[in-house]
Design a protein around this motif. Structure first.
Motif, PDB file in Angstrom:
ATOM      1  N   ARG A  69      -2.403   8.931-113.408  1.00 50.38           N
ATOM      2  CA  ARG A  69      -1.720   9.844-114.318  1.00 50.38           C
ATOM      3  C   ARG A  69      -1.570   9.306-115.746  1.00 50.38           C
ATOM      4  O   ARG A  69      -1.382  10.077-116.679  1.00 50.38           O
ATOM      5  CB  ARG A  69      -0.333  10.182-113.756  1.00 50.38           C
ATOM      6  CG  ARG A  69      -0.357  10.789-112.355  1.00 50.38           C
ATOM      7  CD  ARG A  69      -1.010  12.160-112.335  1.00 50.38           C
ATOM      8  NE  ARG A  69      -0.232  13.139-113.064  1.00 50.38           N
ATOM      9  CZ  ARG A  69       0.762  13.849-112.537  1.00 50.38           C
ATOM     10  NH1 ARG A  69       1.105  13.673-111.258  1.00 50.38           N
ATOM     11  NH2 ARG A  69       1.418  14.744-113.254  1.00 50.38           N
ATOM     12  N   ARG A 112       1.606   7.449-101.870  1.00 48.51           N
ATOM     13  CA  ARG A 112       0.814   6.707-102.849  1.00 48.51           C
ATOM     14  C   ARG A 112       1.650   5.587-103.451  1.00 48.51           C
ATOM     15  O   ARG A 112       2.868   5.706-103.605  1.00 48.51           O
ATOM     16  CB  ARG A 112       0.312   7.628-103.960  1.00 48.51           C
ATOM     17  CG  ARG A 112      -0.341   8.896-103.455  1.00 48.51           C
ATOM     18  CD  ARG A 112      -1.126   9.585-104.536  1.00 48.51           C
ATOM     19  NE  ARG A 112      -2.340   8.813-104.844  1.00 48.51           N
ATOM     20  CZ  ARG A 112      -3.057   8.983-105.960  1.00 48.51           C
ATOM     21  NH1 ARG A 112      -2.677   9.869-106.852  1.00 48.51           N
ATOM     22  NH2 ARG A 112      -4.140   8.273-106.168  1.00 48.51           N
ATOM     23  N   ILE A 133      -0.330   5.887-108.556  1.00 47.09           N
ATOM     24  CA  ILE A 133       0.200   7.031-109.306  1.00 47.09           C
ATOM     25  C   ILE A 133      -0.002   6.845-110.800  1.00 47.09           C
ATOM     26  O   ILE A 133      -0.519   7.724-111.503  1.00 47.09           O
ATOM     27  CB  ILE A 133       1.690   7.240-108.984  1.00 47.09           C
ATOM     28  CG1 ILE A 133       1.876   7.684-107.525  1.00 47.09           C
ATOM     29  CG2 ILE A 133       2.319   8.263-109.938  1.00 47.09           C
ATOM     30  CD1 ILE A 133       3.305   7.668-107.060  1.00 47.09           C
ATOM     31  N   ALA A 163       7.049   6.343-112.221  1.00 48.76           N
ATOM     32  CA  ALA A 163       6.419   6.857-110.998  1.00 48.76           C
ATOM     33  C   ALA A 163       7.439   7.625-110.161  1.00 48.76           C
ATOM     34  O   ALA A 163       7.128   8.677-109.590  1.00 48.76           O
ATOM     35  CB  ALA A 163       5.818   5.706-110.190  1.00 48.76           C
ATOM     36  N   THR A 179       5.620   9.951-101.403  1.00 45.81           N
ATOM     37  CA  THR A 179       4.395  10.547-101.938  1.00 45.81           C
ATOM     38  C   THR A 179       3.136  10.158-101.176  1.00 45.81           C
ATOM     39  O   THR A 179       2.097  10.808-101.330  1.00 45.81           O
ATOM     40  CB  THR A 179       4.191  10.134-103.409  1.00 45.81           C
ATOM     41  OG1 THR A 179       3.944   8.711-103.469  1.00 45.81           O
ATOM     42  CG2 THR A 179       5.416  10.468-104.243  1.00 45.81           C
TER      43      THR A 179
END
Length: 338
Positions: free
Chosen positions: A161, A152, A157, A74, A150
């Motif tokens: 993703r 998040r 994340i 991440a 970020t």
């Protein structure tokens, strides 16, 4: 994942032997070569109590420190996409701590385990200069930095993703119990337990099946390419799995990517976890419960083993460094026979 069973007799016997020696109730072993499963083996039960469910491919083990590579990925995404810089100072993110003590310590020091700080109950102390030695991992600090940078969480994340695009259902920061979760065995004679926590991604409650941990290694081995689709940019994986340790670090100390142990040279450090037979470019992560993920690019292979024992450091009959080195060496021996 197409299964094609091979012998791996010595490795399987060794894995079973260590299961007994560390007093684990369950174990799993999975080897991938050229993106196919060539060996898969399960043993024992999710705890020692009567009626315990048998270990199988659905079983999710708490991987403990193996989770740091998830936090690391991440962070690598955040760096690759410009939210974060490895040379950012920790003092930019942790304003509650004395800036003088934090000094020039950076995110790079954090992901490569050389911040030189002792932090307990929000009390921070300097124990050695950053980048001069190696200490324990602090993925919780990195997770907080990622969220600040970020907006998040680590779990948000990775779910967006990686986990969801790949359809992974057996990788989760567990918040409540269920039948597939494997219990922790703390020591002989003690009752089993299951560590719960938040689903943010900063705690020690990541549960993963052997198959999905192997796919985690495969995602890195294949530079983000899975099933013919580029799940993550190759540059993200390169960041995570190449040396990021400060250049001034003593050459006898191990090198790290984003928390991955990297085989770059023969180090003399007493806590080296990488077996002597592992070729250059191999990388590995090990958790307190005995779970580990080993990636060997030279042989296009991934090796995963799972245990559920936390009786690995206090147990005087068990040497975890010798064990993980032996495991890596046996994997190489067996893989070379294919």
């Amino acid at each position: 994942m197409k299964a094609e069973q091979r012998s791996f007799q010595d490795l399987t016997k060794y894995t079973e032997k260590m299961k007994e020696k560390m007093h684990a109730s369950g174990a799993a072993l999975l080897i991938m070569k050229d993106n196919e499963v060539v060996h898969e083996w399960y043993s024992g039960t999710r705890h020692f109590e009567r009626g315990a469910r048998k270990i199988d491919h659905h079983s999710q083990f708490n991987v403990y420190s193996t989770r740091v590579t998830y936090v690391g990925l991440a962070a690598a995404l955040a760096v690759y996409e410009g939210y974060l810089n490895l040379d950012d100072k920790l003092s930019d993110y942790f304003r509650k701590w004395d800036k003088r003590i934090l000094g020039e310590t950076t995110v790079r020091h954090l992901i490569t385990r050389c911040i030189g700080l002792k932090i307990k109950n929000d009390i921070i102390q300097r124990v050695f200069d950053s980048g001069t030695s190696i200490e324990g991992k602090r993925p919780d600090l990195l997770a907080e930095i990622v969220e600040q940078a970020t907006g998040r969480t680590v779990n948000e994340i990775l779910s967006e993703r990686v986990f969801e695009p790949l359809g992974w259902k057996s990788t989760e920061w567990a918040t409540e119990g269920k039948s597939t979760l494997v219990c922790d065995i703390h020591s002989p004679g003690t009752h089993p337990s299951i560590r719960m926590g938040s689903d943010i991604g900063d705690e020690r409650n990541l549960f993963v099946s052997s198959r999905e941990l192997a796919l985690w290694g495969s995602l890195h081995l294949n530079k983000g390419l899975m099933g013919g689709k580029q799940i993550l940019p190759e540059g993200v994986i390169n960041l995570a799995t190449t040396i990021q340790s400060p250049k001034g670090l003593d050459q006898t100390l191990p090198r790290f990517g984003f928390f991955w142990w990297l085989k770059d040279h023969q180090v003399s450090w007493e806590y080296n976890e990488l077996g002597t037979e592992l070729p250059e470019g191999s990388y590995q992560i090990l958790g307190a419960s005995g779970c580990s993920c080993l990636v060997i690019p030279r042989y296009n292979a991934v090796a995963v083993r799972m245990y559920n024992s936390l009786y690995t450091y206090e147990n005087k009959n068990f040497d975890y460094i010798q064990d993980i080195q032996t495991f890596g060496n046996l994997v190489v021996k067996e893989i070379k026979l294919i």
